[in-house]
Design a protein around this motif. Structure first.
Motif, PDB file in Angstrom:
ATOM      1  N   TYR A  25       0.762  -1.297  -0.068  1.00 14.48           N
ATOM      2  CA  TYR A  25       0.063  -0.013  -0.027  1.00 14.48           C
ATOM      3  C   TYR A  25       0.990   1.452   0.012  1.00 14.48           C
ATOM      4  N   ASP A  80     -10.270   0.971  11.938  1.00 11.86           N
ATOM      5  CA  ASP A  80     -10.126   0.194  10.519  1.00 11.86           C
ATOM      6  C   ASP A  80     -10.595  -1.222  10.520  1.00 11.86           C
ATOM      7  N   SER A 125      -9.555   9.675   4.776  1.00 15.87           N
ATOM      8  CA  SER A 125      -9.345   9.893   3.397  1.00 15.87           C
ATOM      9  C   SER A 125      -9.534   8.829   2.459  1.00 15.87           C
TER      10      SER A 125
END
Ligand SMILES: C[S@@+](CC[C@H](N)C(=O)[O-])C[C@H]1O[C@@H](n2cnc3c(N)ncnc32)[C@H](O)[C@@H]1O
Length: 249
Positions: A25, A80, A125
């Protein structure tokens, strides 16, 4: 995360997608200009101050949280749905000795488990477009903010609603997606391009990606009760931007 905590199939797909992507990522999306500029705009727009309590929604590997901490001595709670993204974030927190400043938790946005009026700011975001029921999430985030608290949504400005067979929709989306694919190749190489290309197909087919225009996001914020809702664009990538929404008080 156990599948029982992640009840909807599309979320299991999203979680697995990010679990698989996690190791690459930061070297792919994390290196692309529009993502860096978007993170900077979210940080600037959040007006976070020392001692603020901030919720980073869909914190991933922590790129936004760590940037926020460069600006202010706030305390951050990151949540998350992907264990693997969080594992990378936890490693960074430990390595930088930031355990007193950042707490990261495995949690689904649809089951945010905090007391009302807890946070001075909430930020996200490129996360909230993964949700199907956006009004529900925004109403909950509104409740978690203290009166006067700011909510900053960083997103791609892409209306992906409509029929998959609609060629006008496809043209509209491709105009945005090429503004992701070209910088991906230029800034981070072929692997990043391939990743963003696969992502783009998911956007087009609405497989775990349900993007809206920034105007559509702003309308949902107003309906959730937020006032003074404004849109700002990333300086060099006009198809990315933030919606800044204030809880009255
Ligand atoms: C594109 S990444 C963005 C990560 C970080 N905000 C950034 O800008 O680098 C999207 C993140 O949202 C998380 N996510 C997606 N759906 C979620 C949900 N329902 N609840 C919590 N996190 C979710 C994913 O696991 C992933 O880490």
């Amino acid at each position: 995360m156990k599948n029982s905590l992640c009840k909807k199939n599309y979320k299991i797909t999203t979680r697995n997608w990010f679990n698989r992507w996690s190791n690459k990522y930061d070297q792919t999306l994390g290196r692309i200009g529009f993502h860096r500029e978007l993170l900077d705009l979210v940080v600037r727009s959040s007006k976070v101050k020392d001692c603020d309590k901030v919720l980073d929604i869909g914190c991933g590997t922590g790129l936004l949280s760590l940037r926020l901490l460069q600006k202010a001595g706030c305390s951050i709670t990151g949540i998350d749905i992907s264990e693997e993204m969080l594992a990378i974030f936890k490693g960074k927190i430990k390595e930088s000795g930031l355990e007193q400043k950042i707490e990261s938790r495995l949690m689904d946005i649809d089951s945010l488990n905090f007391k009302n009026n807890t946070f001075d700011a909430a930020v996200s975001s490129v996360v909230l477009h993964h949700l199907k029921d956006k009004p529900k999430a925004l109403k909950k985030i509104y409740k978690l903010l203290k009166p006067g608290g700011l909510f900053v949504i960083g997103e791609v400005d892409m209306d992906s609603t409509g029929s998959h067979a609609d060629t006008k929709r496809l043209q509209r989306m491709l105009r945005v997606l090429e503004q992701e694919w070209i910088p991906a190749l230029r800034d981070a190489g072929v692997e990043a391009f391939a990743q963003m290309y696969s992502n783009g197909i998911k956007h087009i087919l609405n497989q775990g990606e349900y993007c809206l225009s920034l105007k559509q996001w702003a309308a949902i914020c107003r309906k959730a009760g937020f006032s003074r809702v404004t849109i700002k664009r990333v300086p060099h990538y006009k198809c990315f931007g933030v919606v800044v929404a204030k809880k009255p008080g």
